[in-house]
Design a protein around this motif. Structure first.
Motif, PDB file in Angstrom:
ATOM      1  N   ILE A  47       0.922  -1.161   0.326  1.00  0.00           N
ATOM      2  CA  ILE A  47       0.092  -0.057  -0.112  1.00  0.00           C
ATOM      3  C   ILE A  47       0.690   0.943  -0.287  1.00  0.00           C
ATOM      4  CG2 ILE A  47      -2.115   1.398   1.428  1.00  0.00           C
ATOM      5  CD1 ILE A  47      -2.836  -1.588   2.362  1.00  0.00           C
ATOM      6  N   THR A  48       1.989   1.122   1.159  1.00  0.00           N
ATOM      7  CA  THR A  48       2.648   2.408   1.188  1.00  0.00           C
ATOM      8  C   THR A  48       3.337   2.282  -0.579  1.00  0.00           C
ATOM      9  OG1 THR A  48       3.097   2.066   3.109  1.00  0.00           O
ATOM     10  CG2 THR A  48       4.798   2.820   1.756  1.00  0.00           C
ATOM     11  N   LEU A  50       2.350   1.698  -3.067  1.00  0.00           N
ATOM     12  CA  LEU A  50       1.458   2.609  -4.406  1.00  0.00           C
ATOM     13  C   LEU A  50       1.349   3.784  -4.100  1.00  0.00           C
ATOM     14  CD1 LEU A  50      -0.604   2.333  -6.987  1.00  0.00           C
ATOM     15  CD2 LEU A  50      -2.213   1.555  -5.123  1.00  0.00           C
ATOM     16  N   GLY A  51       1.091   4.492  -2.755  1.00  0.00           N
ATOM     17  CA  GLY A  51       1.435   6.193  -2.681  1.00  0.00           C
ATOM     18  C   GLY A  51       3.090   6.694  -2.805  1.00  0.00           C
ATOM     19  N   LEU A  54       1.938   6.849  -6.873  1.00  0.00           N
ATOM     20  CA  LEU A  54       1.077   8.083  -6.787  1.00  0.00           C
ATOM     21  C   LEU A  54       1.380   9.640  -6.483  1.00  0.00           C
ATOM     22  CD1 LEU A  54      -1.881   7.191  -5.004  1.00  0.00           C
ATOM     23  CD2 LEU A  54      -1.354   7.428  -8.020  1.00  0.00           C
ATOM     24  N   TYR A  81      -5.921   3.279  -3.618  1.00  0.00           N
ATOM     25  CA  TYR A  81      -5.126   3.430  -2.518  1.00  0.00           C
ATOM     26  C   TYR A  81      -6.162   4.285  -1.545  1.00  0.00           C
ATOM     27  CZ  TYR A  81      -1.896   6.101   0.190  1.00  0.00           C
ATOM     28  OH  TYR A  81      -0.910   6.295   1.050  1.00  0.00           O
ATOM     29  N   GLU A  82      -6.911   4.771  -1.422  1.00  0.00           N
ATOM     30  CA  GLU A  82      -7.775   5.216  -0.558  1.00  0.00           C
ATOM     31  C   GLU A  82      -8.846   3.920   0.094  1.00  0.00           C
ATOM     32  OE1 GLU A  82      -7.324   7.792   1.602  1.00  0.00           O
ATOM     33  OE2 GLU A  82      -6.406   8.342   0.169  1.00  0.00           O
ATOM     34  N   LYS A  85      -6.105   0.901   1.608  1.00  0.00           N
ATOM     35  CA  LYS A  85      -6.208   1.425   3.389  1.00  0.00           C
ATOM     36  C   LYS A  85      -6.969   0.961   3.942  1.00  0.00           C
ATOM     37  CE  LYS A  85      -4.650   6.197   2.128  1.00  0.00           C
ATOM     38  NZ  LYS A  85      -4.157   7.644   2.985  1.00  0.00           N
ATOM     39  N   LEU A 104      -4.842  -2.764  -5.193  1.00  0.00           N
ATOM     40  CA  LEU A 104      -3.681  -2.724  -5.798  1.00  0.00           C
ATOM     41  C   LEU A 104      -3.337  -3.229  -7.419  1.00  0.00           C
ATOM     42  CD1 LEU A 104      -1.744  -3.480  -2.179  1.00  0.00           C
ATOM     43  CD2 LEU A 104      -2.629  -1.160  -2.799  1.00  0.00           C
ATOM     44  N   GLY A 107      -5.703  -0.658  -9.276  1.00  0.00           N
ATOM     45  CA  GLY A 107      -4.696   0.729  -9.337  1.00  0.00           C
ATOM     46  C   GLY A 107      -3.774   1.148  -9.907  1.00  0.00           C
ATOM     47  N   ARG A 108      -2.767  -0.092 -10.089  1.00  0.00           N
ATOM     48  CA  ARG A 108      -1.331   0.374 -10.505  1.00  0.00           C
ATOM     49  C   ARG A 108      -1.381   0.511 -12.079  1.00  0.00           C
ATOM     50  NH1 ARG A 108       0.989  -2.253  -6.286  1.00  0.00           N
ATOM     51  NH2 ARG A 108       3.157  -1.025  -5.244  1.00  0.00           N
TER      52      ARG A 108
END
Length: 257
Positions: A47-48, A50-51, A54, A81-82, A85, A104, A107-108
């Motif tokens: 997760i981190t 991906l942040g 971004l 991302y949200e 989390k 994830l 999102g990617r």
């Protein structure tokens, strides 16, 4: 009088069985938590990551006029991302990690679509993430790879890892701790299967993933779990035996047997 003795014995056995069951449940709960913690940590690291990606994308897009397609894909990545989390905070068991890695992965892909649109390229084909480390993003091709002691299989790889494999070098694999050893995550045992399933399940490559789990650390993880269950059962039987012995001793003292 014997009826009272039998009744007391049965009551004692009942208490011993309940105590043994609770003890076993505590052991199994501790085992589940021990399995969950490293997988939860792995999910939050993803997760981190991906942040961070971004933030990098945001810097790359600074000052650019984005069209409707770019904005939609960018918002999709932010929403992922949200959502990841929130899903990470809700993890209670290893199976919950699958939902996190599904988000994830989506999102990617959305980020890859943003970059393609901005660069004027066709939207990327939706391929699985890199098998060696899903944080590497979309794979670019399948390469033949054999884990130590395992059979050769075609696995999806990012461009850099595909190049490493073709050159005979070790790919940049995601490593996890299993006992005192560092092993690739796919050898980490059954607790890591949901993590992999979220990334790869809907691409039809989970047969390869599950087979990979059987190499090295996979059996170690299973053995640890069975060992804990065996210890719990043994303790339970021991508690019952102790309870029965104490009960007989008390009854003998009462009636001078």
């Amino acid at each position: 009088m014997m009826g009272v003795v039998v009744l007391l014995l049965l009551v004692g056995l009942g208490f011993a069985v309940v105590a043994a069951r609770r003890n076993n449940e505590k052991r199994l709960a501790a085992q589940r938590e021990a399995e969950l913690e490293p997988v939860r940590k792995l999910a939050f690291e993803d997760i981190t990551a991906l942040g961070v990606e971004l933030q990098s994308l945001d810097l790359d897009l600074a000052g650019r006029e984005l069209g409707p397609g770019e904005n939609a894909d960018y918002q999709r990545a932010l929403d992922a991302y949200e959502a990841a989390k929130s899903a990470g905070d809700a993890i209670q068991r290893p199976d919950d990690v699958k939902h996190v890695t599904e988000i994830l992965e989506d999102g990617r892909y959305a980020m890859a679509c943003v970059r393609a649109r901005v660069d004027g390229r066709p939207l990327p084909t939706r391929r699985p993430p890199c098998f060696f480390d899903p944080r590497h993003g979309l794979s670019t091709e399948d390469v033949p790879y054999a884990p130590p002691g395992g059979a050769v299989r075609d696995v999806p790889a990012c461009a850099l890892d595909a190049e490493r494999v073709r050159a005979g070098a070790e790919p940049d694999s995601r490593m996890v701790m299993v006992g005192s050893r560092r092993v690739p995550y796919w050898q980490g045992g059954r607790a890591y299967q949901p993590y992999a399933s979220g990334y790869f399940g809907h691409f039809g490559v989970m047969d390869m993933m599950f087979m990979g789990m059987l190499f090295g650390g996979g059996f170690d993880g299973l053995g640890d779990g069975l060992g804990a269950i065996g210890e719990g059962i043994g303790d339970g039987i021991g508690a019952i035996g102790d309870g029965v012995g104490d009960m007989f001793g008390d009854i003998g003292d009462m009636f001078d047997f």
